[in-house]
Enzyme design. Structure first.
Site, PDB file in Angstrom:
ATOM      1  CE  LYS A  24      41.570  34.683  38.645  1.00  0.00           C
ATOM      2  NZ  LYS A  24      41.257  35.859  39.494  1.00  0.00           N
ATOM      3  NE  ARG A  99      36.119  31.956  40.293  1.00  0.00           N
ATOM      4  CZ  ARG A  99      36.593  32.782  39.344  1.00  0.00           C
ATOM      5  NH1 ARG A  99      37.046  32.317  38.216  1.00  0.00           N
ATOM      6  NH2 ARG A  99      36.613  34.061  39.559  1.00  0.00           N
ATOM      7  NE  ARG A 138      39.027  43.771  35.356  1.00  0.00           N
ATOM      8  CZ  ARG A 138      38.905  42.619  35.987  1.00  0.00           C
ATOM      9  NH1 ARG A 138      39.880  41.725  35.924  1.00  0.00           N
ATOM     10  NH2 ARG A 138      37.829  42.356  36.687  1.00  0.00           N
ATOM     11  NE  ARG A 172      35.050  40.977  34.395  1.00  0.00           N
ATOM     12  CZ  ARG A 172      35.833  40.113  35.052  1.00  0.00           C
ATOM     13  NH1 ARG A 172      37.025  39.789  34.540  1.00  0.00           N
ATOM     14  NH2 ARG A 172      35.450  39.581  36.177  1.00  0.00           N
ATOM     15  NE  ARG A 183      34.493  39.555  40.432  1.00  0.00           N
ATOM     16  CZ  ARG A 183      34.984  40.553  39.703  1.00  0.00           C
ATOM     17  NH1 ARG A 183      34.274  41.653  39.523  1.00  0.00           N
ATOM     18  NH2 ARG A 183      36.154  40.446  39.136  1.00  0.00           N
TER      19      ARG A 183
HETATM   20  P1  AP5 Z   1      43.480  41.101  36.120  1.00  0.00           P
HETATM   21  O1  AP5 Z   1      44.683  40.441  35.534  1.00  0.00           O
HETATM   22  O2  AP5 Z   1      42.366  41.448  35.195  1.00  0.00           O
HETATM   23  O3  AP5 Z   1      42.945  40.250  37.377  1.00  0.00           O
HETATM   24  P2  AP5 Z   1      42.237  38.842  37.447  1.00  0.00           P
HETATM   25  O4  AP5 Z   1      42.918  38.044  38.512  1.00  0.00           O
HETATM   26  O5  AP5 Z   1      42.116  38.226  36.099  1.00  0.00           O
HETATM   27  O6  AP5 Z   1      40.843  39.299  38.039  1.00  0.00           O
HETATM   28  P3  AP5 Z   1      39.361  38.997  37.573  1.00  0.00           P
HETATM   29  O7  AP5 Z   1      38.517  40.106  38.110  1.00  0.00           O
HETATM   30  O8  AP5 Z   1      39.270  38.710  36.112  1.00  0.00           O
HETATM   31  O9  AP5 Z   1      39.094  37.682  38.390  1.00  0.00           O
HETATM   32  P4  AP5 Z   1      37.777  37.039  38.709  1.00  0.00           P
HETATM   33  O10 AP5 Z   1      38.269  35.748  39.197  1.00  0.00           O
HETATM   34  O11 AP5 Z   1      36.888  37.778  39.637  1.00  0.00           O
HETATM   35  O12 AP5 Z   1      36.980  37.077  37.316  1.00  0.00           O
HETATM   36  P5  AP5 Z   1      36.693  35.956  36.231  1.00  0.00           P
HETATM   37  O13 AP5 Z   1      36.555  36.601  34.922  1.00  0.00           O
HETATM   38  O14 AP5 Z   1      37.620  34.839  36.384  1.00  0.00           O
HETATM   39  O15 AP5 Z   1      43.974  42.415  36.891  1.00  0.00           O
HETATM   40  C1  AP5 Z   1      43.018  43.316  37.445  1.00  0.00           C
HETATM   41  C2  AP5 Z   1      43.472  44.766  37.197  1.00  0.00           C
HETATM   42  O16 AP5 Z   1      44.627  45.020  37.985  1.00  0.00           O
HETATM   43  C3  AP5 Z   1      43.873  45.033  35.732  1.00  0.00           C
HETATM   44  O17 AP5 Z   1      43.449  46.325  35.396  1.00  0.00           O
HETATM   45  C4  AP5 Z   1      45.404  44.945  35.735  1.00  0.00           C
HETATM   46  O18 AP5 Z   1      45.974  45.843  34.777  1.00  0.00           O
HETATM   47  C5  AP5 Z   1      45.758  45.375  37.161  1.00  0.00           C
HETATM   48  N1  AP5 Z   1      46.883  44.615  37.699  1.00  0.00           N
HETATM   49  C6  AP5 Z   1      47.180  43.305  37.491  1.00  0.00           C
HETATM   50  N2  AP5 Z   1      48.303  42.960  38.161  1.00  0.00           N
HETATM   51  C7  AP5 Z   1      48.711  44.087  38.827  1.00  0.00           C
HETATM   52  C8  AP5 Z   1      49.801  44.379  39.697  1.00  0.00           C
HETATM   53  N3  AP5 Z   1      50.717  43.426  40.016  1.00  0.00           N
HETATM   54  N4  AP5 Z   1      49.897  45.635  40.192  1.00  0.00           N
HETATM   55  C9  AP5 Z   1      48.978  46.593  39.867  1.00  0.00           C
HETATM   56  N5  AP5 Z   1      47.931  46.376  39.021  1.00  0.00           N
HETATM   57  C10 AP5 Z   1      47.792  45.138  38.520  1.00  0.00           C
HETATM   58  O19 AP5 Z   1      35.244  35.455  36.707  1.00  0.00           O
HETATM   59  C11 AP5 Z   1      34.131  36.327  36.612  1.00  0.00           C
HETATM   60  C12 AP5 Z   1      32.888  35.611  37.111  1.00  0.00           C
HETATM   61  O20 AP5 Z   1      32.630  34.453  36.278  1.00  0.00           O
HETATM   62  C13 AP5 Z   1      32.965  35.054  38.538  1.00  0.00           C
HETATM   63  O21 AP5 Z   1      32.646  36.022  39.501  1.00  0.00           O
HETATM   64  C14 AP5 Z   1      31.941  33.909  38.457  1.00  0.00           C
HETATM   65  O22 AP5 Z   1      30.635  34.402  38.536  1.00  0.00           O
HETATM   66  C15 AP5 Z   1      32.172  33.361  37.061  1.00  0.00           C
HETATM   67  N6  AP5 Z   1      33.185  32.288  36.999  1.00  0.00           N
HETATM   68  C16 AP5 Z   1      34.367  32.300  36.305  1.00  0.00           C
HETATM   69  N7  AP5 Z   1      35.047  31.153  36.471  1.00  0.00           N
HETATM   70  C17 AP5 Z   1      34.265  30.389  37.287  1.00  0.00           C
HETATM   71  C18 AP5 Z   1      34.429  29.096  37.839  1.00  0.00           C
HETATM   72  N8  AP5 Z   1      35.530  28.351  37.582  1.00  0.00           N
HETATM   73  N9  AP5 Z   1      33.454  28.621  38.651  1.00  0.00           N
HETATM   74  C19 AP5 Z   1      32.329  29.341  38.912  1.00  0.00           C
HETATM   75  N10 AP5 Z   1      32.118  30.583  38.426  1.00  0.00           N
HETATM   76  C20 AP5 Z   1      33.077  31.101  37.616  1.00  0.00           C
HETATM   77 MG    MG Z   2      40.540  37.761  34.812  1.00  0.00          MG
END
Ligand code: AP5
Ligand code: MG
Length: 230
Positions: A24, A99, A138, A172, A183
Site C-alpha cells: 500500500k 480498516r 522492510r 518500524r 496484524r
Molecule cells: P509496503 O508498501 O511498506 O507495505 P504496506 O502495505 O504499506 O504494509 P504496512 O506494513 O505499512 O501495512 P500495515 O497496514 O500493517 O501498516 P500501517 O502503517 O498501515 O511494502 C512492504 C515491503 O515490501 C517494503 O519493503 C516494500 O519495498 C516491499 N514490497 C512492496 N511491494 C512489493 C512487491 N510487489 N514485491 C516485493 N516486495 C514488495 O499500520 C500500522 C499500525 O497502525 C496498525 O497495525 C494499527 O495498529 C495502526 N493503524 C493504522 N491505520 C489504522 C486504522 N485505519 N485503524 C486502526 N488502526 C490503524
Molecule cells: Mg504502509
C-alpha cells in the site's frame, strides 16, 4: 509515471485495501508522484502522533506495537485533522483506511459532508506467508520516508537513499514476524470484509500484488490513469 501526470484532468479519491506488506505504502507513494495525489496513511499519521507525544499518540503506541487496531475514535480524529489541510483538494489515496466497518461508515459520512466521493477502491491481493518476509525485510529513509527492502528493493548505493541522498535508515518497531501475524489476523477479521462492502457498490478493483513492484505499479497506473482522464 511523470507522463501520466500530464494527462490528469481531475482529482480522484482512492482507497488502497490490503494486508500488512501488500505494498500500500510503496504504491501510494508512486501514485502520489505520478498523479499529484496526496497519500494519507493512517499508520504514518499515528506514528507521527506517537513521535509528537500527543494524547492520541500515547494511547495508540502500545496497541500499534502489539499489532492490534487502534480505536476508530483515535484514527478518525487524526484523519480528520489531516483532511482539514488544503492540499487534499488534489485528490487523496487512503492507505490503510478504512480498516473496520465503523471506519467505512464514517468515511461515507465524511465524503458526503465534503460533497465528494471515493472513485475507486483497489484491493491488493497477496498471500499471507509472503507478507511476513516482506515486512520483516522492510526499512525506510529516515529523512524522506522512501521505502526499501533487504531483498526486493535496495537503493542503488547501499545505505544511501535514491531519493534524497539521506544515509540514516530506520525500521518500524512493529515489523517483526510475531507482530506481523497479529496484524494479518486483524486484517482478515476486521478489514477483509470491506472487500465485499465496496464490491457491492461497484467501486472495487482487485490487483495481483504478488508480482514485482514495477508490474503492480503499471497495473495501478492503468486504473488511476483512466479515472483521472475520465
Ligand atoms: P509496503 O508498501 O511498506 O507495505 P504496506 O502495505 O504499506 O504494509 P504496512 O506494513 O505499512 O501495512 P500495515 O497496514 O500493517 O501498516 P500501517 O502503517 O498501515 O511494502 C512492504 C515491503 O515490501 C517494503 O519493503 C516494500 O519495498 C516491499 N514490497 C512492496 N511491494 C512489493 C512487491 N510487489 N514485491 C516485493 N516486495 C514488495 O499500520 C500500522 C499500525 O497502525 C496498525 O497495525 C494499527 O495498529 C495502526 N493503524 C493504522 N491505520 C489504522 C486504522 N485505519 N485503524 C486502526 N488502526 C490503524
Ligand atoms: Mg504502509
Amino acid at each position: 509515471m511523470r507522463d501520466d501526470a500530464a494527462t490528469q484532468t481531475r482529482p480522484v479519491n482512492l482507497i488502497l485495501l490490503g494486508p500488512p506488506g501488500a505494498g500500500k505504502g510503496t504504491q501510494a507513494r508512486m501514485l502520489e508522484e505520478g498523479f499529484g495525489l496526496i497519500q494519507l496513511s493512517t499508520g504514518d499519521l499515528l506514528r507521527g502522533a506517537v513521535a509528537a507525544g500527543t494524547e492520541a499518540g500515547l494511547a495508540a503506541k502500545a496497541v500499534m506495537d502489539r499489532g492490534d487496531l487502534v480505536s476508530d475514535e483515535i484514527v478518525l480524529a487524526v484523519l480528520k485533522e489531516r483532511l482539514a489541510q488544503p492540499d487534499v483538494a488534489a485528490g487523496i489515496i487512503l492507505d490503510g483506511f478504512p480498516r473496520t466497518a465503523g471506519q467505512a461508515a464514517a468515511l461515507d459520512d465524511l465524503m458526503a459532508e465534503r460533497g465528494q466521493q471515493i472513485d475507486a477502491v483497489i484491493s491488493l491481493a497477496v498471500e499471507d506467508e509472503a507478507m511476513v518476509a516482506r515486512v520483516a525485510g522492510r526499512y525506510t529513509c529516515a529523512s524522506c520516508g522512501e521505502g526499501y527492502h533487504d531483498q526486493f528493493k535496495q537503493p542503488a548505493v547501499a545505505g544511501v537513499c535514491d531519493k534524497c541522498g539521506g544515509t540514516q535508515m530506520k525500521r518500524r518497531p512493529d515489523d517483526n514476524a510475531e507482530t506481523v501475524r497479529t496484524r494479518l489476523n486483524a486484517y482478515h477479521a476486521d478489514t477483509a470484509p470491506l472487500i465485499d462492502y465496496y464490491a457491492a457498490r461497484g467501486t472495487l478493483t482487485e490487483i495481483d500484488a504478488m508480482s514485482d513492484i514495477g508490474e503492480v505499479r503499471a497495473g495501478m497506473a492503468a486504473i488511476v490513469g483512466k479515472l483521472t482522464s475520465a
